[in-house]
Design a protein around this motif. Structure first.
Motif, PDB file in Angstrom:
ATOM      1  N   PHE A 198       1.270  -0.932   0.278  1.00  0.00           N
ATOM      2  CA  PHE A 198       0.194  -0.081   0.068  1.00  0.00           C
ATOM      3  C   PHE A 198       0.542   1.109   0.434  1.00  0.00           C
ATOM      4  N   GLY A 199       1.998   1.070  -0.111  1.00  0.00           N
ATOM      5  CA  GLY A 199       2.612   2.392   0.116  1.00  0.00           C
ATOM      6  C   GLY A 199       2.858   2.645  -1.206  1.00  0.00           C
ATOM      7  N   ASP A 200       3.694   4.190  -1.363  1.00  0.00           N
ATOM      8  CA  ASP A 200       4.291   4.322  -2.763  1.00  0.00           C
ATOM      9  C   ASP A 200       5.634   4.416  -2.558  1.00  0.00           C
ATOM     10  N   GLY A 201       6.599   4.087  -2.114  1.00  0.00           N
ATOM     11  CA  GLY A 201       7.872   3.209  -2.109  1.00  0.00           C
ATOM     12  C   GLY A 201       8.275   3.287  -0.453  1.00  0.00           C
ATOM     13  N   LEU A 202       9.290   2.698  -0.324  1.00  0.00           N
ATOM     14  CA  LEU A 202      10.144   1.754   0.911  1.00  0.00           C
ATOM     15  C   LEU A 202      10.482   3.129   1.129  1.00  0.00           C
ATOM     16  N   VAL A 203      10.696   3.250   3.015  1.00  0.00           N
ATOM     17  CA  VAL A 203      12.181   3.555   3.806  1.00  0.00           C
ATOM     18  C   VAL A 203      12.607   2.632   4.723  1.00  0.00           C
ATOM     19  N   ALA A 204      13.797   3.008   4.353  1.00  0.00           N
ATOM     20  CA  ALA A 204      14.546   1.656   5.055  1.00  0.00           C
ATOM     21  C   ALA A 204      15.977   2.507   4.993  1.00  0.00           C
ATOM     22  N   MET A 205      16.150   2.153   6.584  1.00  0.00           N
ATOM     23  CA  MET A 205      17.629   2.561   7.027  1.00  0.00           C
ATOM     24  C   MET A 205      18.787   1.352   7.538  1.00  0.00           C
ATOM     25  N   GLY A 206      18.905   0.984   6.573  1.00  0.00           N
ATOM     26  CA  GLY A 206      19.907   0.409   6.126  1.00  0.00           C
ATOM     27  C   GLY A 206      19.149  -0.415   4.972  1.00  0.00           C
ATOM     28  N   PRO A 207      20.459  -0.648   4.067  1.00  0.00           N
ATOM     29  CA  PRO A 207      20.779  -1.733   2.773  1.00  0.00           C
ATOM     30  C   PRO A 207      20.197  -3.517   3.045  1.00  0.00           C
ATOM     31  N   ASP A 208      19.321  -3.569   3.607  1.00  0.00           N
ATOM     32  CA  ASP A 208      19.103  -5.088   4.019  1.00  0.00           C
ATOM     33  C   ASP A 208      18.229  -5.121   2.729  1.00  0.00           C
ATOM     34  N   GLU A 209      18.833  -6.934   2.340  1.00  0.00           N
ATOM     35  CA  GLU A 209      18.403  -7.527   0.850  1.00  0.00           C
ATOM     36  C   GLU A 209      17.026  -7.942   1.538  1.00  0.00           C
ATOM     37  N   ASP A 210      16.937  -8.668   2.393  1.00  0.00           N
ATOM     38  CA  ASP A 210      15.526  -9.247   2.867  1.00  0.00           C
ATOM     39  C   ASP A 210      14.666  -8.423   2.817  1.00  0.00           C
ATOM     40  N   HIS A 245      28.242   7.674  20.059  1.00  0.00           N
ATOM     41  CA  HIS A 245      28.414   7.247  21.089  1.00  0.00           C
ATOM     42  C   HIS A 245      27.593   7.584  22.292  1.00  0.00           C
ATOM     43  N   ARG A 246      27.767   9.098  22.649  1.00  0.00           N
ATOM     44  CA  ARG A 246      27.362   9.520  23.391  1.00  0.00           C
ATOM     45  C   ARG A 246      25.400  10.051  22.729  1.00  0.00           C
ATOM     46  N   LEU A 247      25.835   9.953  21.818  1.00  0.00           N
ATOM     47  CA  LEU A 247      23.852  11.210  21.057  1.00  0.00           C
ATOM     48  C   LEU A 247      22.983  10.260  20.270  1.00  0.00           C
ATOM     49  N   TRP A 248      23.936   9.143  19.699  1.00  0.00           N
ATOM     50  CA  TRP A 248      23.138   8.491  18.851  1.00  0.00           C
ATOM     51  C   TRP A 248      23.411   7.112  19.526  1.00  0.00           C
ATOM     52  N   PRO A 249      23.529   5.950  20.783  1.00  0.00           N
ATOM     53  CA  PRO A 249      23.874   4.536  20.612  1.00  0.00           C
ATOM     54  C   PRO A 249      22.240   4.074  20.452  1.00  0.00           C
ATOM     55  N   SER A 250      21.081   4.665  19.978  1.00  0.00           N
ATOM     56  CA  SER A 250      19.992   4.178  20.221  1.00  0.00           C
ATOM     57  C   SER A 250      20.356   3.424  18.688  1.00  0.00           C
ATOM     58  N   GLU A 251      20.996   3.991  18.324  1.00  0.00           N
ATOM     59  CA  GLU A 251      20.635   3.316  16.755  1.00  0.00           C
ATOM     60  C   GLU A 251      21.291   2.212  16.429  1.00  0.00           C
ATOM     61  N   GLN A 252      21.704   1.148  17.487  1.00  0.00           N
ATOM     62  CA  GLN A 252      22.618   0.125  17.586  1.00  0.00           C
ATOM     63  C   GLN A 252      21.217  -1.154  18.485  1.00  0.00           C
ATOM     64  N   LEU A 253      20.451  -0.371  18.946  1.00  0.00           N
ATOM     65  CA  LEU A 253      19.580  -1.223  19.657  1.00  0.00           C
ATOM     66  C   LEU A 253      19.174  -2.912  19.148  1.00  0.00           C
ATOM     67  N   PRO A 254      18.798  -3.718  19.188  1.00  0.00           N
ATOM     68  CA  PRO A 254      18.196  -4.626  18.092  1.00  0.00           C
ATOM     69  C   PRO A 254      17.035  -4.697  18.233  1.00  0.00           C
ATOM     70  N   ARG A 276      31.632   1.237  22.583  1.00  0.00           N
ATOM     71  CA  ARG A 276      31.701   2.114  21.579  1.00  0.00           C
ATOM     72  C   ARG A 276      32.551   1.394  20.119  1.00  0.00           C
ATOM     73  N   GLU A 277      32.383  -0.053  20.773  1.00  0.00           N
ATOM     74  CA  GLU A 277      33.382  -0.986  19.141  1.00  0.00           C
ATOM     75  C   GLU A 277      31.992  -1.071  18.428  1.00  0.00           C
ATOM     76  N   GLN A 278      30.784  -1.653  18.803  1.00  0.00           N
ATOM     77  CA  GLN A 278      29.500  -1.255  17.459  1.00  0.00           C
ATOM     78  C   GLN A 278      29.989  -0.130  17.138  1.00  0.00           C
ATOM     79  N   ILE A 279      29.474   1.042  17.538  1.00  0.00           N
ATOM     80  CA  ILE A 279      29.482   2.629  16.869  1.00  0.00           C
ATOM     81  C   ILE A 279      30.926   2.358  15.675  1.00  0.00           C
ATOM     82  N   GLU A 280      32.547   2.140  16.385  1.00  0.00           N
ATOM     83  CA  GLU A 280      33.658   2.141  15.540  1.00  0.00           C
ATOM     84  C   GLU A 280      33.533   1.120  14.248  1.00  0.00           C
ATOM     85  N   GLU A 281      32.381  -0.580  14.814  1.00  0.00           N
ATOM     86  CA  GLU A 281      32.132  -1.011  13.920  1.00  0.00           C
ATOM     87  C   GLU A 281      31.314  -0.447  12.149  1.00  0.00           C
TER      88      GLU A 281
END
Length: 334
Positions: A198-210, A245-254, A276-281
């Motif tokens: 039902f959408g006119d397009g897709l919004v995705a915050m990562g290039p996930d093939e699935d 890591h201080r401002l946007w660690p929430s991006e890494q929450l699963p 912090r290593e998660q951010i670096e990677e």
């Protein structure tokens, strides 16, 4: 001019997405967002995306202006197209009210507006005391809401009595002059299939093939893909990683944590688990042009039509200069 997707062909013959700037209402004041919009145009970005939050994810981000007021101001300071990434038209705002806000935004931007929508997060949507539904119900609500909004965008009088929403004798006298695209956000294949339907397009915050495959298989073939990513440009990579890591660690929450945690305080508890290593990677930090270009090209290689980059932290001037002179030229030529 409309807010439809555009892409360019690079020197190698490959298709390059249209690159836009991501305005983060969670992190910046309205005045800062307007300044960033001007800088983005000067730096060669061709469009803008803007988030819609009642709360920031965590207190350190520190802001949450009303997105529709900011969009009105943006219409007066830039000619770039604007897309919400994303707004939730189901709980905090009724879809009829969201439709009026979106229609006015489209008119003020001379048609250069697209409505990105999603099922929302408890963080923003529970603030009126409403029950926060499970995902399947939220997606059902979103589909009904999108249908209601599309009817209203025609400028005709609408009466609707559905499972979730009632609209009676509603008409948008300030209606869009042309079709207003509605793009649907998805973080997993199930939501992506709904977006394809039902959408006119897709919004995705990562290039996930699935996610992309599910979208296309459910009716999304030929519809645009929009993506977004956070970066932190800076000469000192360690400092840039610390800023992210201080401002946007929430991006890494699963998983579904981002959808179900109800307050910044809960997110602050959860992000203590983000290393912090998660951010670096996973996040482009520092001034390595190749790393930033590689992150952008992941979206291009996955077939995205629009990619929105958001700079984290206060060093906006250096970011825009670097992307103008080094990153965007390399990304479009790759």
């Amino acid at each position: 001019m409309t807010a439809s997707s555009t892409s360019a062909t690079s020197a190698t013959g490959a298709t390059s997405p249209a690159y836009g700037y991501f305005l983060s209402c969670e992190e910046f004041t309205p005045a800062q967002l307007l300044d960033q919009a001007r800088r983005a145009a000067d730096a060669g970005f061709t469009r803008l995306a803007i988030s819609d939050h009642f709360h920031p994810w965590i207190g350190a981000q520190g802001n949450s202006p009303f997105v529709w007021s900011v969009i009105g101001a943006l219409s007066q300071v830039t000619d770039l197209p604007v897309t919400t990434l994303v707004t939730c038209p189901t709980v905090r705002l009724h879809p009829a009210v969201t439709a009026q806000a979106a229609a006015t935004s489209s008119v003020m931007l001379d048609g250069r507006f697209a409505l990105g929508v999603g099922t929302g997060e408890a963080l923003n949507e529970h603030v009126l005391g409403d029950r926060w539904p499970a995902f399947d119900e939220r997606m059902e609500m979103l589909e009904e809401a999108v249908g209601v909004m599309r009817e209203l965008f025609t400028g005709r009088e609408v009466s609707h009595r559905g499972r979730h929403y009632t609209v009676q004798n509603a008409r948008l006298y300030t209606a869009p002059d042309a079709a207003l695209p509605v793009y649907v956000s998805a973080f997993g294949p199930k939501a992506a299939a709904a977006a394809g339907r039902f959408g006119d397009g897709l919004v995705a915050m990562g290039p996930d093939e699935d996610v992309i495959s599910a979208f296309r298989e459910a009716g999304g073939v030929g519809k645009p893909l929009l993506g977004g990513l956070k970066v932190c440009w800076g000469e000192d990579r360690d400092k840039a990683v610390d800023t992210m890591h201080r401002l946007w660690p929430s991006e890494q929450l699963p998983g579904e944590l981002n959808q179900i945690l109800p307050s910044p305080a809960h997110f602050e508890q959860a992000v203590e688990l983000v290393r912090r290593e998660q951010i670096e990677e996973s996040v482009p930090c520092g001034d390595d042009v190749d790393a930033h270009v590689a992150a952008l090209r992941e979206y291009a290689d996955a077939g995205f039509d629009e990619v929105y980059v958001g700079q984290v932290g206060p060093d906006q001037e250096a970011f825009f200069a670097a992307y103008r002179d080094r990153v965007l030229p390399a990304a479009t030529a790759a």
